[in-house]
Write a protein that holds these residues in place. Structure first.
Motif, short mmCIF file in Angstrom:
data_model
loop_
_atom_site.label_atom_id
_atom_site.label_comp_id
_atom_site.label_asym_id
_atom_site.label_seq_id
_atom_site.Cartn_x
_atom_site.Cartn_y
_atom_site.Cartn_z
N HIS A 120 4.85 -19.67 -1.18
CA HIS A 120 4.25 -19.39 -2.49
C HIS A 120 2.75 -19.08 -2.41
O HIS A 120 2.29 -18.08 -2.97
N GLN A 121 2.00 -19.93 -1.71
CA GLN A 121 0.55 -19.77 -1.70
C GLN A 121 0.12 -18.45 -1.04
O GLN A 121 -0.72 -17.71 -1.58
N ASP A 122 0.71 -18.13 0.11
CA ASP A 122 0.33 -16.90 0.80
C ASP A 122 0.76 -15.65 0.04
O ASP A 122 0.03 -14.65 0.01
N VAL A 123 1.94 -15.71 -0.57
CA VAL A 123 2.38 -14.57 -1.39
C VAL A 123 1.41 -14.34 -2.54
O VAL A 123 1.02 -13.20 -2.83
N MET A 124 1.02 -15.42 -3.18
CA MET A 124 0.09 -15.30 -4.32
C MET A 124 -1.24 -14.70 -3.87
O MET A 124 -1.78 -13.81 -4.54
N GLU A 125 -1.75 -15.17 -2.75
CA GLU A 125 -3.05 -14.65 -2.27
C GLU A 125 -2.96 -13.17 -1.94
O GLU A 125 -3.88 -12.40 -2.23
N GLU A 146 0.83 -1.21 0.00
CA GLU A 146 0.00 0.00 0.00
C GLU A 146 0.86 1.26 0.00
O GLU A 146 0.56 2.24 -0.71
N LEU A 147 1.96 1.26 0.76
CA LEU A 147 2.86 2.41 0.78
C LEU A 147 3.54 2.59 -0.58
O LEU A 147 3.72 3.73 -1.04
N ALA A 148 3.92 1.48 -1.21
CA ALA A 148 4.51 1.57 -2.55
C ALA A 148 3.52 2.14 -3.55
O ALA A 148 3.88 2.97 -4.40
N ASN A 149 2.27 1.72 -3.44
CA ASN A 149 1.23 2.28 -4.31
C ASN A 149 1.09 3.78 -4.11
O ASN A 149 0.98 4.55 -5.07
N ASN A 150 1.13 4.22 -2.86
CA ASN A 150 1.02 5.65 -2.57
C ASN A 150 2.24 6.42 -3.07
O ASN A 150 2.12 7.59 -3.47
N ALA A 151 3.40 5.77 -3.06
CA ALA A 151 4.64 6.42 -3.48
C ALA A 151 4.87 6.34 -4.99
O ALA A 151 5.80 6.96 -5.51
N GLY A 152 4.03 5.57 -5.67
CA GLY A 152 4.19 5.43 -7.12
C GLY A 152 5.36 4.54 -7.52
O GLY A 152 5.96 4.73 -8.58
N LEU A 153 5.68 3.54 -6.68
CA LEU A 153 6.83 2.68 -6.93
C LEU A 153 6.42 1.23 -7.15
O LEU A 153 5.48 0.73 -6.50
N PRO A 154 7.14 0.51 -8.02
CA PRO A 154 6.96 -0.95 -8.10
C PRO A 154 7.53 -1.61 -6.86
O PRO A 154 8.30 -0.98 -6.11
N ILE A 155 7.18 -2.85 -6.63
CA ILE A 155 7.68 -3.58 -5.46
C ILE A 155 8.65 -4.68 -5.88
O ILE A 155 8.59 -5.18 -7.01
N VAL A 156 9.54 -5.03 -4.96
CA VAL A 156 10.49 -6.14 -5.16
C VAL A 156 10.19 -7.17 -4.09
O VAL A 156 10.31 -6.88 -2.89
N ILE A 157 9.78 -8.37 -4.52
CA ILE A 157 9.27 -9.38 -3.60
C ILE A 157 10.29 -10.46 -3.29
O ILE A 157 10.89 -11.06 -4.19
N HIS A 158 10.45 -10.71 -1.99
CA HIS A 158 11.21 -11.86 -1.47
C HIS A 158 10.18 -12.93 -1.11
O HIS A 158 9.28 -12.68 -0.32
N ASN A 159 10.32 -14.11 -1.68
CA ASN A 159 9.38 -15.20 -1.43
C ASN A 159 10.16 -16.49 -1.23
O ASN A 159 10.80 -16.99 -2.16
N ARG A 160 10.14 -17.00 0.00
CA ARG A 160 10.82 -18.28 0.26
C ARG A 160 9.89 -19.21 1.01
O ARG A 160 9.47 -18.92 2.14
#
Length: 254
Positions: free
Chosen positions: A133-138, A116-130
């Motif tokens: 998978h399922q919870d990140v996707m949801e 949400e903060l990235a959306n407000n700042a107009g920035l893309p996000i960089v995701i760490h996922n280890r």
């Protein structure tokens, strides 16, 4: 013309030979490096590196390992950092169920807050996922990043990748792509569209073959480009230019 889109040059392992590392970046044809934060201090260091060196850019954010450290004050400070010059993304953020250094519910809450903060700042996000998978996707389905995002050091299946690509994500490949047992990652790289892939080192971690097990650094991203070019049956120069263009597109430097 290669962009290492994810490195941690502020890591203490570079203290003794930092200038040598920078020289190897330049001599290896690496034209840009994104230094990625994992807590407030490293985010500040990333912004400082971006100010000090013309070829370094910054991402700011709180890694899931550090989710328990987050306060309203930290989030406010990150919002201020996001407005600094050469901050291109919010990250790395996400979930890590492998080490579980913060409670999973806290990781999820902080992940959503930062999208949400990235959306407000107009920035893309960089995701760490280890191992999450399922919870990140949801979460990314329920809270889509308005300005796109990158799954850094992609480790999921091709089936998962197809969904992420349809949503609009980019997939970033690192040293593990070069490992002999990287069958699933190679499958993803082979099938992913050329215009949605990035390269990175995650330095000082995840050194590619033949340096596996040793300290990584941005100059070694050439090995990832080389492997991708082999998989995609392109020249190394073509792959370097393509991944550079892709990075410029997601990070809005076109």
């Amino acid at each position: 013309m290669i962009w290492d889109t994810h490195a941690h040059l502020d890591d203490e392992s570079y203290q003794e030979d930092f200038q040598d590392v920078l020289e190897r970046i330049k001599s290896s044809g690496i034209s840009r490096v994104t230094n990625v934060g994992y807590d407030f201090s490293s985010s500040k260091r990333s912004v400082q590196l971006a100010q000090d060196y013309d070829f370094i850019y910054a991402a700011i954010g709180i890694h899931p390992h550090n989710a328990e450290e987050v306060t309203e004050e930290v989030m406010a400070q990150l919002q201020a950092l996001a407005r600094k010059p050469k901050v291109l993304a919010w990250g790395e953020i996400g979930l890590d169920y492998y080490r579980d250094l913060s409670p999973r519910s806290t990781q999820q809450k902080v992940f959503i807050q930062q999208i949400e903060l990235a959306n407000n700042a107009g920035l893309p996000i960089v995701i760490h996922n280890r191992d999450a998978h399922q919870d990140v996707m949801e979460i990314v389905k329920a809270h889509p990043p308005r300005y796109g995002g990158v799954f850094h050091c992609y480790s999921g299946s091709w089936e998962m990748a197809k969904i992420l690509l349809k949503i609009g994500f980019y997939l970033s490949f690192a040293g593990p792509l070069t490992f002999k047992n990287a069958r699933h990652t190679v499958e993803v790289a082979r099938n992913a569209p050329l215009d949605r892939i990035l390269v990175e080192t995650d330095s000082p971690y995840l050194s590619p073959e033949p340096r596996r097990g040793k300290r990584n650094e941005p100059a070694y991203v050439r090995e990832v480009v080389r492997k991708l070019a082999e998989i995609k049956e392109l020249s190394m120069e073509e792959m370097a230019l393509q991944t550079m263009h892709n990075a410029e597109t997601i990070f809005k430097l076109v």
